[in-house]
Design a protein around this motif. Structure first.
Motif, PDB file in Angstrom:
ATOM      1  N   ASP A  24       7.652  13.249  19.107  1.00  0.00           N
ATOM      2  CA  ASP A  24       9.021  12.902  19.472  1.00  0.00           C
ATOM      3  C   ASP A  24       9.517  11.601  18.847  1.00  0.00           C
ATOM      4  O   ASP A  24      10.723  11.334  18.875  1.00  0.00           O
ATOM      5  CB  ASP A  24       9.199  12.865  20.991  1.00  0.00           C
ATOM      6  N   ASP A  25       8.623  10.776  18.293  1.00  0.00           N
ATOM      7  CA  ASP A  25       9.128   9.561  17.642  1.00  0.00           C
ATOM      8  C   ASP A  25       8.556   9.340  16.236  1.00  0.00           C
ATOM      9  O   ASP A  25       9.018   8.440  15.524  1.00  0.00           O
ATOM     10  CB  ASP A  25       8.881   8.321  18.518  1.00  0.00           C
ATOM     11  N   GLY A  26       7.580  10.137  15.819  1.00  0.00           N
ATOM     12  CA  GLY A  26       7.050  10.044  14.461  1.00  0.00           C
ATOM     13  C   GLY A  26       6.135   8.872  14.202  1.00  0.00           C
ATOM     14  O   GLY A  26       5.694   8.676  13.060  1.00  0.00           O
ATOM     15  N   ASN A  27       5.820   8.079  15.233  1.00  0.00           N
ATOM     16  CA  ASN A  27       4.941   6.928  15.043  1.00  0.00           C
ATOM     17  C   ASN A  27       3.470   7.332  15.172  1.00  0.00           C
ATOM     18  O   ASN A  27       3.139   8.302  15.852  1.00  0.00           O
ATOM     19  CB  ASN A  27       5.251   5.847  16.081  1.00  0.00           C
ATOM     20  N   PHE A  28       2.617   6.537  14.533  1.00  0.00           N
ATOM     21  CA  PHE A  28       1.174   6.751  14.643  1.00  0.00           C
ATOM     22  C   PHE A  28       0.631   5.911  15.798  1.00  0.00           C
ATOM     23  O   PHE A  28       0.810   4.696  15.837  1.00  0.00           O
ATOM     24  CB  PHE A  28       0.467   6.381  13.339  1.00  0.00           C
ATOM     25  N   ASP A  36     -18.323  -6.880   3.265  1.00  0.00           N
ATOM     26  CA  ASP A  36     -17.896  -8.280   3.207  1.00  0.00           C
ATOM     27  C   ASP A  36     -16.428  -8.435   3.622  1.00  0.00           C
ATOM     28  O   ASP A  36     -15.685  -9.231   3.060  1.00  0.00           O
ATOM     29  CB  ASP A  36     -18.123  -8.850   1.810  1.00  0.00           C
ATOM     30  N   GLY A  37     -16.004  -7.645   4.612  1.00  0.00           N
ATOM     31  CA  GLY A  37     -14.650  -7.739   5.131  1.00  0.00           C
ATOM     32  C   GLY A  37     -13.601  -7.013   4.317  1.00  0.00           C
ATOM     33  O   GLY A  37     -12.425  -7.001   4.694  1.00  0.00           O
ATOM     34  N   ASN A  38     -13.988  -6.381   3.217  1.00  0.00           N
ATOM     35  CA  ASN A  38     -13.052  -5.657   2.360  1.00  0.00           C
ATOM     36  C   ASN A  38     -13.285  -4.153   2.486  1.00  0.00           C
ATOM     37  O   ASN A  38     -14.419  -3.680   2.393  1.00  0.00           O
ATOM     38  CB  ASN A  38     -13.230  -6.074   0.899  1.00  0.00           C
ATOM     39  N   ILE A  39     -12.205  -3.415   2.687  1.00  0.00           N
ATOM     40  CA  ILE A  39     -12.304  -1.965   2.767  1.00  0.00           C
ATOM     41  C   ILE A  39     -12.423  -1.430   1.342  1.00  0.00           C
ATOM     42  O   ILE A  39     -11.465  -1.460   0.569  1.00  0.00           O
ATOM     43  CB  ILE A  39     -11.090  -1.361   3.488  1.00  0.00           C
ATOM     44  N   LEU A  40     -13.593  -0.926   0.998  1.00  0.00           N
ATOM     45  CA  LEU A  40     -13.838  -0.438  -0.355  1.00  0.00           C
ATOM     46  C   LEU A  40     -13.532   1.044  -0.498  1.00  0.00           C
ATOM     47  O   LEU A  40     -13.232   1.517  -1.602  1.00  0.00           O
ATOM     48  CB  LEU A  40     -15.288  -0.699  -0.761  1.00  0.00           C
ATOM     49  N   PHE A  41     -13.616   1.770   0.605  1.00  0.00           N
ATOM     50  CA  PHE A  41     -13.296   3.198   0.586  1.00  0.00           C
ATOM     51  C   PHE A  41     -12.598   3.553   1.885  1.00  0.00           C
ATOM     52  O   PHE A  41     -13.023   3.125   2.965  1.00  0.00           O
ATOM     53  CB  PHE A  41     -14.564   4.056   0.446  1.00  0.00           C
ATOM     54  N   ALA A  42     -11.531   4.332   1.788  1.00  0.00           N
ATOM     55  CA  ALA A  42     -10.861   4.857   2.980  1.00  0.00           C
ATOM     56  C   ALA A  42     -10.140   6.143   2.595  1.00  0.00           C
ATOM     57  O   ALA A  42      -9.470   6.203   1.560  1.00  0.00           O
ATOM     58  CB  ALA A  42      -9.875   3.845   3.559  1.00  0.00           C
ATOM     59  N   LYS A  43     -10.293   7.149   3.429  1.00  0.00           N
ATOM     60  CA  LYS A  43      -9.635   8.429   3.182  1.00  0.00           C
ATOM     61  C   LYS A  43      -9.012   8.933   4.463  1.00  0.00           C
ATOM     62  O   LYS A  43      -9.656   8.966   5.526  1.00  0.00           O
ATOM     63  CB  LYS A  43     -10.651   9.456   2.670  1.00  0.00           C
ATOM     64  N   ALA A  44      -7.740   9.320   4.386  1.00  0.00           N
ATOM     65  CA  ALA A  44      -7.008   9.837   5.541  1.00  0.00           C
ATOM     66  C   ALA A  44      -7.030  11.358   5.521  1.00  0.00           C
ATOM     67  O   ALA A  44      -6.878  11.986   4.470  1.00  0.00           O
ATOM     68  CB  ALA A  44      -5.571   9.328   5.531  1.00  0.00           C
ATOM     69  N   HIS A  70       0.612  10.621  -0.188  1.00  0.00           N
ATOM     70  CA  HIS A  70       1.370  11.217   0.909  1.00  0.00           C
ATOM     71  C   HIS A  70       1.831  10.087   1.838  1.00  0.00           C
ATOM     72  O   HIS A  70       1.059   9.176   2.158  1.00  0.00           O
ATOM     73  CB  HIS A  70       0.472  12.195   1.670  1.00  0.00           C
ATOM     74  N   PRO A  71       3.088  10.098   2.287  1.00  0.00           N
ATOM     75  CA  PRO A  71       3.565   9.022   3.172  1.00  0.00           C
ATOM     76  C   PRO A  71       2.697   8.821   4.410  1.00  0.00           C
ATOM     77  O   PRO A  71       2.456   7.679   4.832  1.00  0.00           O
ATOM     78  CB  PRO A  71       4.986   9.470   3.545  1.00  0.00           C
ATOM     79  N   ASP A  72       2.218   9.912   5.004  1.00  0.00           N
ATOM     80  CA  ASP A  72       1.357   9.768   6.180  1.00  0.00           C
ATOM     81  C   ASP A  72       0.042   9.100   5.814  1.00  0.00           C
ATOM     82  O   ASP A  72      -0.485   8.272   6.577  1.00  0.00           O
ATOM     83  CB  ASP A  72       1.086  11.132   6.814  1.00  0.00           C
ATOM     84  N   ALA A  73      -0.519   9.452   4.671  1.00  0.00           N
ATOM     85  CA  ALA A  73      -1.772   8.822   4.242  1.00  0.00           C
ATOM     86  C   ALA A  73      -1.576   7.334   4.034  1.00  0.00           C
ATOM     87  O   ALA A  73      -2.416   6.517   4.444  1.00  0.00           O
ATOM     88  CB  ALA A  73      -2.282   9.479   2.960  1.00  0.00           C
ATOM     89  N   GLN A  74      -0.486   6.948   3.406  1.00  0.00           N
ATOM     90  CA  GLN A  74      -0.240   5.529   3.164  1.00  0.00           C
ATOM     91  C   GLN A  74      -0.074   4.767   4.474  1.00  0.00           C
ATOM     92  O   GLN A  74      -0.610   3.663   4.635  1.00  0.00           O
ATOM     93  CB  GLN A  74       0.998   5.374   2.273  1.00  0.00           C
ATOM     94  N   ALA A  75       0.635   5.375   5.436  1.00  0.00           N
ATOM     95  CA  ALA A  75       0.791   4.725   6.744  1.00  0.00           C
ATOM     96  C   ALA A  75      -0.551   4.615   7.463  1.00  0.00           C
ATOM     97  O   ALA A  75      -0.883   3.571   8.038  1.00  0.00           O
ATOM     98  CB  ALA A  75       1.796   5.505   7.592  1.00  0.00           C
ATOM     99  N   LEU A  76      -1.343   5.666   7.416  1.00  0.00           N
ATOM    100  CA  LEU A  76      -2.640   5.662   8.096  1.00  0.00           C
ATOM    101  C   LEU A  76      -3.584   4.629   7.491  1.00  0.00           C
ATOM    102  O   LEU A  76      -4.309   3.932   8.219  1.00  0.00           O
ATOM    103  CB  LEU A  76      -3.272   7.054   8.014  1.00  0.00           C
ATOM    104  N   LEU A  77      -3.600   4.525   6.179  1.00  0.00           N
ATOM    105  CA  LEU A  77      -4.483   3.557   5.534  1.00  0.00           C
ATOM    106  C   LEU A  77      -4.077   2.131   5.889  1.00  0.00           C
ATOM    107  O   LEU A  77      -4.936   1.251   6.049  1.00  0.00           O
ATOM    108  CB  LEU A  77      -4.478   3.764   4.023  1.00  0.00           C
ATOM    109  N   GLU A  78      -2.772   1.896   6.053  1.00  0.00           N
ATOM    110  CA  GLU A  78      -2.326   0.557   6.452  1.00  0.00           C
ATOM    111  C   GLU A  78      -2.708   0.278   7.908  1.00  0.00           C
ATOM    112  O   GLU A  78      -3.180  -0.827   8.232  1.00  0.00           O
ATOM    113  CB  GLU A  78      -0.817   0.432   6.272  1.00  0.00           C
TER     114      GLU A  78
END
Length: 399
Positions: free
Chosen positions: A271-275, A204-212, A238-246
């Protein structure tokens, strides 16, 4: 409680757990697959009607077949088990006016060119890319972006059919070699970095589960040059997990996906650390990611996708199972031995072993993330020494 009818399509052997969970949830399961897969060990106890066709992708044959089934069944949901069946299911939904991904929306999960254009429009970092329709546009791109480049099929899966191009001469030869297939490819810059994946379920448009999770060597390298493949779930804090989930949340919003499972890959550029957005799919992740997620979280994407589809067919809310927050790592490779002896790899954290012939693989799970990472690296080195075999990558998918 009413018994909803699900039509399940499969052009590859996979998704047995989906079929079993759908049946357990009370669905009437109609299954269509290709004749060449007839003798695969499908869970027939979970299938009410088992139908074979020479090629389920051949039109109008598949539409005629489903139309015939619709005379006697009220089919509520159409489910494709494989990436290559997503567009077929979308086409059938459009024809029979059923809910779910339609043709245009399905392209955001199958067409790498459509995905990149949408990602760029919504502010994602993406590798610089170009369609290869027009010679002048291609020439302008290669003059601006230095090699190497990646020549990718727009609608393949995993690393199948991808070529790494080192020079303009190699590129023009490759494009000429493609002939009439050229427009089904795109060209993009090659980026160095670590590849990650986010596996999710949306209802229903809501992410109920997500794992990085983070791959060890990039899948392209393993597929084309061989080696031991690893992937490890990241701690939620983990900072990377939080960024990936966003980034995953923003992608789901951009595609306007209402319901389903997704497997989306991002590259963290060195070289720039961005996803950077790489690709996505409206399917369950392959290569034993299901077992990895279940070991870490108690979430089995196949089973929960089935439960979601049955709930949607009934018009009922879907609820997650009880989850846990452990950590897991997958270590796997092609093996020289038909039945590799994994007895030396016997840490108590081993919760799964690969059963396929000529494969060596284990999954490690624990509440101790550092322990899992140490064991993963130790086992990957051991697999390279004891088992590793290298085979040329397939140019086209095989069932």
């Amino acid at each position: 409680m009413n018994q909803p009818t699900l039509l399940v399509l499969a052009s590859y052997f996979k998704g047995e757990a989906f079929l079993e969970a759908a049946k357990e949830a009370g669905a009437y399961v109609i299954f269509i697959t290709n004749e060449k897969l007839a003798n695969k060990p499908w869970p027939h106890h979970a299938i009410d009607e088992f139908h074979l066709m020479p090629d389920i992708h051949k039109q109008p044959d598949i539409t005629y077949a489903v139309a015939y089934l619709m005379r006697h069944h009220q089919i509520e949901r159409i489910v494709p088990l494989d990436d290559f069946d997503v567009e077929l299911a979308a086409d059938l939904r459009e024809h029979f006016r059923l809910n779910g991904l339609g043709c245009s929306q399905a392209r955001y999960f199958r067409d790498k060119l459509a995905e990149r254009i949408l990602a760029r429009e919504h502010g994602f970092f993406v590798p610089r890319f170009t369609p290869v329709f027009n010679d002048a546009a291609v020439q302008a791109f290669i003059e601006e972006v230095p090699p190497p480049w990646m020549l990718k099929p727009r609608s393949s899966a995993a690393a199948i059919g991808i070529r790494k191009i080192e020079s303009p001469e190699q590129l023009w030869f490759a494009l000429e070699d493609l002939g009439d297939e050229r427009s089904f490819f795109l060209l993009e810059e090659f980026l160095h970095g670590d590849v990650h994946h986010v596996d999710a379920l949306t209802a229903d448009g809501n992410i109920l589960f997500a794992k990085a999770s983070r791959y060890g060597r990039p899948p392209f390298e393993v597929a084309h040059f061989g080696g031991v493949s690893t992937t490890t779930t990241l701690p939620d804090d983990h900072p990377d997990a939080q960024a990936l989930l966003e980034w995953n949340r923003r992608w789901i919003a951009a595609t306007q996906l209402r319901n389903g499972v997704t497997h989306t890959e991002f590259l963290k550029r060195r070289d720039d650390g961005n996803f950077y957005f790489i690709e996505t799919a409206a399917r369950v992740g392959g290569a034993h990611i299901v077992e990895l997620l279940e070991a870490a979280t108690n979430f089995n994407p196949w089973r929960e996708w089935a439960r979601l589809e049955v709930a949607l067919a009934r018009g009922e809310p879907y609820t997650l199972p009880a989850l846990r927050n452990d950590h897991a790592a997958l270590v796997i490779c092609l093996a020289r031995q038909q039945h590799p002896d994994l007895s030396a790899y016997n840490a108590p954290e081993v919760v799964w072993r690969a059963k396929e012939e000529y494969h060596a693989g284990v999954i490690l799970a624990s509440s101790d993330y550092e322990r899992i990472c140490r064991l993963r690296d130790e086992y990957a080195d051991g697999f390279a020494r004891d088992f590793l075999a290298v085979a040329p990558p397939p140019e086209k998918p095989t069932a």
